[in-house]
Design an enzyme around this catalytic site. Structure first.
Site, PDB file in Angstrom:
ATOM      1  N   SER A  76       0.761  -1.175  -0.027  1.00  0.00           N
ATOM      2  CA  SER A  76      -0.083   0.033  -0.054  1.00  0.00           C
ATOM      3  C   SER A  76       0.874   1.021  -0.035  1.00  0.00           C
ATOM      4  O   SER A  76       0.321   2.268  -0.143  1.00  0.00           O
ATOM      5  CB  SER A  76      -0.925  -0.015   1.077  1.00  0.00           C
ATOM      6  OG  SER A  76      -0.463  -0.688   2.200  1.00  0.00           O
ATOM      7  N   HIS A 103      -3.348  -3.412  -5.996  1.00  0.00           N
ATOM      8  CA  HIS A 103      -3.613  -3.086  -4.655  1.00  0.00           C
ATOM      9  C   HIS A 103      -5.022  -3.159  -4.377  1.00  0.00           C
ATOM     10  O   HIS A 103      -5.880  -2.465  -4.767  1.00  0.00           O
ATOM     11  CB  HIS A 103      -3.199  -1.263  -4.560  1.00  0.00           C
ATOM     12  CG  HIS A 103      -3.468  -0.888  -3.042  1.00  0.00           C
ATOM     13  ND1 HIS A 103      -3.758   0.350  -2.931  1.00  0.00           N
ATOM     14  CD2 HIS A 103      -3.129  -1.432  -2.033  1.00  0.00           C
ATOM     15  CE1 HIS A 103      -4.035   0.782  -1.847  1.00  0.00           C
ATOM     16  NE2 HIS A 103      -3.407  -0.469  -1.008  1.00  0.00           N
ATOM     17  N   GLU A 113      -6.422  -1.270  -7.302  1.00  0.00           N
ATOM     18  CA  GLU A 113      -5.698  -0.193  -8.115  1.00  0.00           C
ATOM     19  C   GLU A 113      -4.638  -1.176  -8.899  1.00  0.00           C
ATOM     20  O   GLU A 113      -3.686  -1.909  -8.214  1.00  0.00           O
ATOM     21  CB  GLU A 113      -4.793   0.799  -7.313  1.00  0.00           C
ATOM     22  CG  GLU A 113      -5.763   1.602  -6.641  1.00  0.00           C
ATOM     23  CD  GLU A 113      -5.207   2.583  -5.748  1.00  0.00           C
ATOM     24  OE1 GLU A 113      -5.697   3.859  -5.477  1.00  0.00           O
ATOM     25  OE2 GLU A 113      -4.134   2.265  -4.960  1.00  0.00           O
ATOM     26  N   ASN A 156      -5.212   6.529  -1.396  1.00  0.00           N
ATOM     27  CA  ASN A 156      -4.594   7.083  -0.395  1.00  0.00           C
ATOM     28  C   ASN A 156      -3.988   8.442  -0.852  1.00  0.00           C
ATOM     29  O   ASN A 156      -4.155   9.255   0.240  1.00  0.00           O
ATOM     30  CB  ASN A 156      -3.534   6.232   0.018  1.00  0.00           C
ATOM     31  CG  ASN A 156      -4.070   5.007   0.857  1.00  0.00           C
ATOM     32  OD1 ASN A 156      -5.357   5.108   1.260  1.00  0.00           O
ATOM     33  ND2 ASN A 156      -3.274   3.908   0.957  1.00  0.00           N
TER      34      ASN A 156
HETATM   35  P1  NAD Z   1      -1.052  -9.173   8.097  1.00  0.00           P
HETATM   36  O1  NAD Z   1       0.148  -8.927   8.796  1.00  0.00           O
HETATM   37  O2  NAD Z   1      -2.311  -9.521   8.635  1.00  0.00           O
HETATM   38  O3  NAD Z   1      -0.604 -10.628   7.317  1.00  0.00           O
HETATM   39  C1  NAD Z   1       0.783 -10.661   7.050  1.00  0.00           C
HETATM   40  C2  NAD Z   1       1.003 -12.179   6.622  1.00  0.00           C
HETATM   41  O4  NAD Z   1       2.440 -12.070   6.021  1.00  0.00           O
HETATM   42  C3  NAD Z   1       1.223 -12.751   7.863  1.00  0.00           C
HETATM   43  O5  NAD Z   1       0.438 -13.904   7.997  1.00  0.00           O
HETATM   44  C4  NAD Z   1       2.864 -13.035   8.081  1.00  0.00           C
HETATM   45  O6  NAD Z   1       2.990 -14.290   8.581  1.00  0.00           O
HETATM   46  C5  NAD Z   1       2.917 -13.244   6.386  1.00  0.00           C
HETATM   47  N1  NAD Z   1       4.545 -12.926   6.256  1.00  0.00           N
HETATM   48  C6  NAD Z   1       5.297 -12.246   6.729  1.00  0.00           C
HETATM   49  N2  NAD Z   1       6.675 -12.177   6.131  1.00  0.00           N
HETATM   50  C7  NAD Z   1       6.375 -13.115   4.926  1.00  0.00           C
HETATM   51  C8  NAD Z   1       7.283 -13.792   4.392  1.00  0.00           C
HETATM   52  N3  NAD Z   1       8.580 -13.440   4.027  1.00  0.00           N
HETATM   53  N4  NAD Z   1       6.933 -14.891   3.454  1.00  0.00           N
HETATM   54  C9  NAD Z   1       5.513 -15.219   3.662  1.00  0.00           C
HETATM   55  N5  NAD Z   1       4.749 -14.776   4.503  1.00  0.00           N
HETATM   56  C10 NAD Z   1       5.246 -13.900   5.163  1.00  0.00           C
HETATM   57  O7  NAD Z   1      -0.953  -7.916   7.001  1.00  0.00           O
HETATM   58  P2  NAD Z   1      -1.951  -7.450   5.942  1.00  0.00           P
HETATM   59  O8  NAD Z   1      -2.682  -6.320   6.759  1.00  0.00           O
HETATM   60  O9  NAD Z   1      -2.484  -8.444   5.426  1.00  0.00           O
HETATM   61  O10 NAD Z   1      -1.073  -6.730   4.975  1.00  0.00           O
HETATM   62  C11 NAD Z   1      -0.337  -7.414   3.879  1.00  0.00           C
HETATM   63  C12 NAD Z   1       0.001  -6.427   2.805  1.00  0.00           C
HETATM   64  O11 NAD Z   1      -1.240  -5.814   2.321  1.00  0.00           O
HETATM   65  C13 NAD Z   1       0.981  -5.108   3.193  1.00  0.00           C
HETATM   66  O12 NAD Z   1       1.971  -5.080   2.164  1.00  0.00           O
HETATM   67  C14 NAD Z   1       0.026  -4.244   3.423  1.00  0.00           C
HETATM   68  O13 NAD Z   1       0.623  -2.849   3.184  1.00  0.00           O
HETATM   69  C15 NAD Z   1      -0.930  -4.358   2.278  1.00  0.00           C
HETATM   70  N6  NAD Z   1      -2.342  -3.699   2.296  1.00  0.00           N
HETATM   71  C16 NAD Z   1      -2.881  -3.828   3.671  1.00  0.00           C
HETATM   72  C17 NAD Z   1      -4.245  -3.477   3.713  1.00  0.00           C
HETATM   73  C18 NAD Z   1      -5.059  -3.334   4.958  1.00  0.00           C
HETATM   74  O14 NAD Z   1      -5.755  -2.794   5.287  1.00  0.00           O
HETATM   75  N7  NAD Z   1      -4.567  -4.148   5.909  1.00  0.00           N
HETATM   76  C19 NAD Z   1      -4.862  -2.880   2.533  1.00  0.00           C
HETATM   77  C20 NAD Z   1      -4.092  -2.696   1.438  1.00  0.00           C
HETATM   78  C21 NAD Z   1      -2.686  -3.371   1.315  1.00  0.00           C
END
Ligand code: NAD
Length: 495
Positions: free
Chosen positions: A120, A141, A153, A191
């Site tokens: 993001s 995204h 996106e 954003n």
């Molecule tokens: P989260 O913490 O809920 O999940 C992340 C997962 O990734 C975890 O299960 C973790 O164990 C795993 N992980 C970490 N390192 C790893 C690796 N090297 N290999 C494999 N798995 C690995 O996070 P999230 O909120 O789902 O966010 C994930 C991505 O999505 C981020 O880049 C975030 O910026 C993006 N994002 C989040 C949102 C939101 O609202 N939460 C919205 C859009 C984008």
């Protein structure tokens, strides 16, 4: 399509659910095997619920459940030769972690597999730059919760192959969501566009124009937003919002229009994040009203007091016939302040008040008072404005009043996105309505109010405050001058 989703957290499980429901085969992987197991149970439970609620058939849910496969490693090489065509990454938001994951995937999977990152805030180009073939990676995204938030996106990095962008756009569109193509810039589209509302809301707070509950009420009732800016930040988490504000401002080299306030830093340090910490701008939890605080009532005014108005927009509020010497004077504040009207037109400061013309015809009236306004004049003006049953919010005098400033900022930031070519004008409006839930896209909204009026508003704000954050964009200035809708694309140049 066979899609591998790496990262089975909040976003990964949502993406997996969306993809299996759209008919794709999904391989789910995570660094923590228990995260995969939890995500598979979560998606199955969501599919069961969809069957119970009649939103999907049993056969469809069974097919989707069977299409969700658990992998024991992100790098698992397919035994049967069925390599994934696409990997969507949703792991930790860290450039090193993501770059390392993709270089490992590049080694493990055939050259035909393409990659997408759900980052993001990181640069898609920088994530891809670590690959031997950066052309095979783009940003994809999604928004949380993925199955409900229809916008996606699609973000080409500087080296991304055009065919990959086309593939991702088609995948999203054919799977029931709405793709918008966005340049790889800080905050991408949603954003970035969202900064207009929150940075201006903080600017209003910094200037003590009104308290946050009043600003939220005006945003909801006058602008028709589902949530006021402070209520929204409490939902998103101020830690997240403050970091996005800083990323976008830094990324655009401190562009004045995106300048964040000094206010969030201490609130974040104090843990006043919002709903998730039970205290933010509002208090949450048992017995707390949250954003639905009772509204202060201003009683005892004389609704029959004589009124003189200085602008045709307020004609409906004027008393007919001759007005006595002590009549209230109501001035329309369009980008201007009551103080300036008093000085320029020689009005009686103690009984002159401002009315936001944007609030007329909406469920709320907004009244502006100056340090010279007498208390009886405020009470009487509230009573006059409340005659038709509308609630009235009293704010301190500022050029442009609350709703106008919020709208002008939203429009100016959106036109800045358009003129930088970050996204097509129609996609900006679509993304803001789907991604931010605004009642209208900012470009169409400005056209409804009148782009010339928005331009006049910004010019007046820039002149009165001397603050370059209100400098209108050339995109807005030129289209207003030409009488063209703000959604008019850039002129095409001969090759
Ligand atoms: P989260 O913490 O809920 O999940 C992340 C997962 O990734 C975890 O299960 C973790 O164990 C795993 N992980 C970490 N390192 C790893 C690796 N090297 N290999 C494999 N798995 C690995 O996070 P999230 O909120 O789902 O966010 C994930 C991505 O999505 C981020 O880049 C975030 O910026 C993006 N994002 C989040 C949102 C939101 O609202 N939460 C919205 C859009 C984008």
């Amino acid at each position: 399509m066979r899609i591998r989703v790496v990262g089975a957290g909040t976003m990964g499980r949502g993406i997996a659910q969306w993809a299996v429901m759209a008919g794709h085969t999904v391989e789910l992987a995570d660094a923590r095997p228990e995260a995969v197991a939890e995500a598979v149970s979560f998606v199955r439970a969501m599919l069961e619920r969809a069957v119970e609620k009649g939103r999907t058939s049993r056969a469809e849910a069974d097919r989707a459940t069977a299409a969700l496969l658990a992998l024991d490693s992100p790098y698992a090489t397919p035994g049967d030769g069925a390599a994934p065509e696409l990997v969507i990454e949703a792991v930790l938001e860290d450039l090193e972690v993501k770059a390392e994951l993709f270089t490992g995937l590049e080694r493990a999977l055939p050259a035909s597999t393409v990659f997408a990152t759900n980052t993001s805030s990181l640069s898609v180009t920088r994530i891809g730059a670590r690959l031997a073939d950066p052309g095979r990676l783009a940003g994809l995204h999604f928004f949380n919760p993925v199955p409900l938030m229809r916008l996606v996106e699609v973000v080409p990095g500087a080296a991304t192959r055009e065919s990959l962008v086309e593939l991702l756009v088609a995948l999203v569109a054919n799977s029931g969501h709405r793709p918008v193509t966005v340049a790889d810039t800080p905050g991408f589209l949603v954003n970035h566009a969202g900064r207009g509302l929150v940075t201006e809301a903080f600017a209003l707070l910094e200037e003590s124009v009104a308290g946050h509950p009043a600003i939220d009420r005006i945003a909801r009732d006058v602008l028709g937003l589902r949530m006021g800016p402070f209520e929204l930040m409490d939902l998103t988490g101020l830690d997240v919002t403050a970091s996005v504000m800083d990323t976008v401002w830094d990324g655009f080299r401190h562009a004045d229009r995106l300048r964040p306030s000094y206010l969030p830093a201490n609130r974040v340090a104090a843990g006043l994040y919002g709903r998730k910490s039970r205290r933010g701008f509002y208090a949450y939890g048992d017995g707390e009203a949250g954003p639905s605080l009772p509204e202060p009532r201003i009683e005892g005014g004389d609704a029959e007091r004589a009124v003189r108005v200085t602008g045709s927009e307020l004609a409906g509020l004027a008393t007919s016939g001759a007005t006595p010497d002590d009549a209230l004077v109501l001035v329309p504040t369009w980008g201007t302040s009551v103080a300036a009207a008093v000085a320029d037109e020689g009005l009686p400061a103690e009984r002159t008040l401002g009315v936001d013309p944007l609030s007329l015809g909406t469920p709320r009236r907004v009244l502006a008072v100056t340090p010279a306004t007498r208390e009886d004049a405020v009470r009487d003006a509230v009573a006059v404005l409340a005659r038709d049953g509308h609630p009235v919010t009293v704010v301190r005098d500022t050029a442009g009043s609350v709703a106008q400033r919020l709208l002008a900022s939203v429009v100016n930031v959106a036109t800045g996105i358009a003129e930088r070519g970050i996204a097509a004008p129609d996609d900006i409006d679509t993304a803001v309505t789907l991604g931010l839930g605004y009642p209208r896209g900012p470009l169409a909204w400005a056209d409804t109010v009148g782009s010339a009026r928005i331009l006049a508003l910004l010019r007046a704000l820039a002149q009165e405050t001397g603050d370059p954050r209100y400098r209108p964009t050339p995109w807005l200035t030129h289209r207003a001058a030409l009488g063209l809708p703000l959604s008019t694309p850039m002129a095409s140049l001969p090759e």
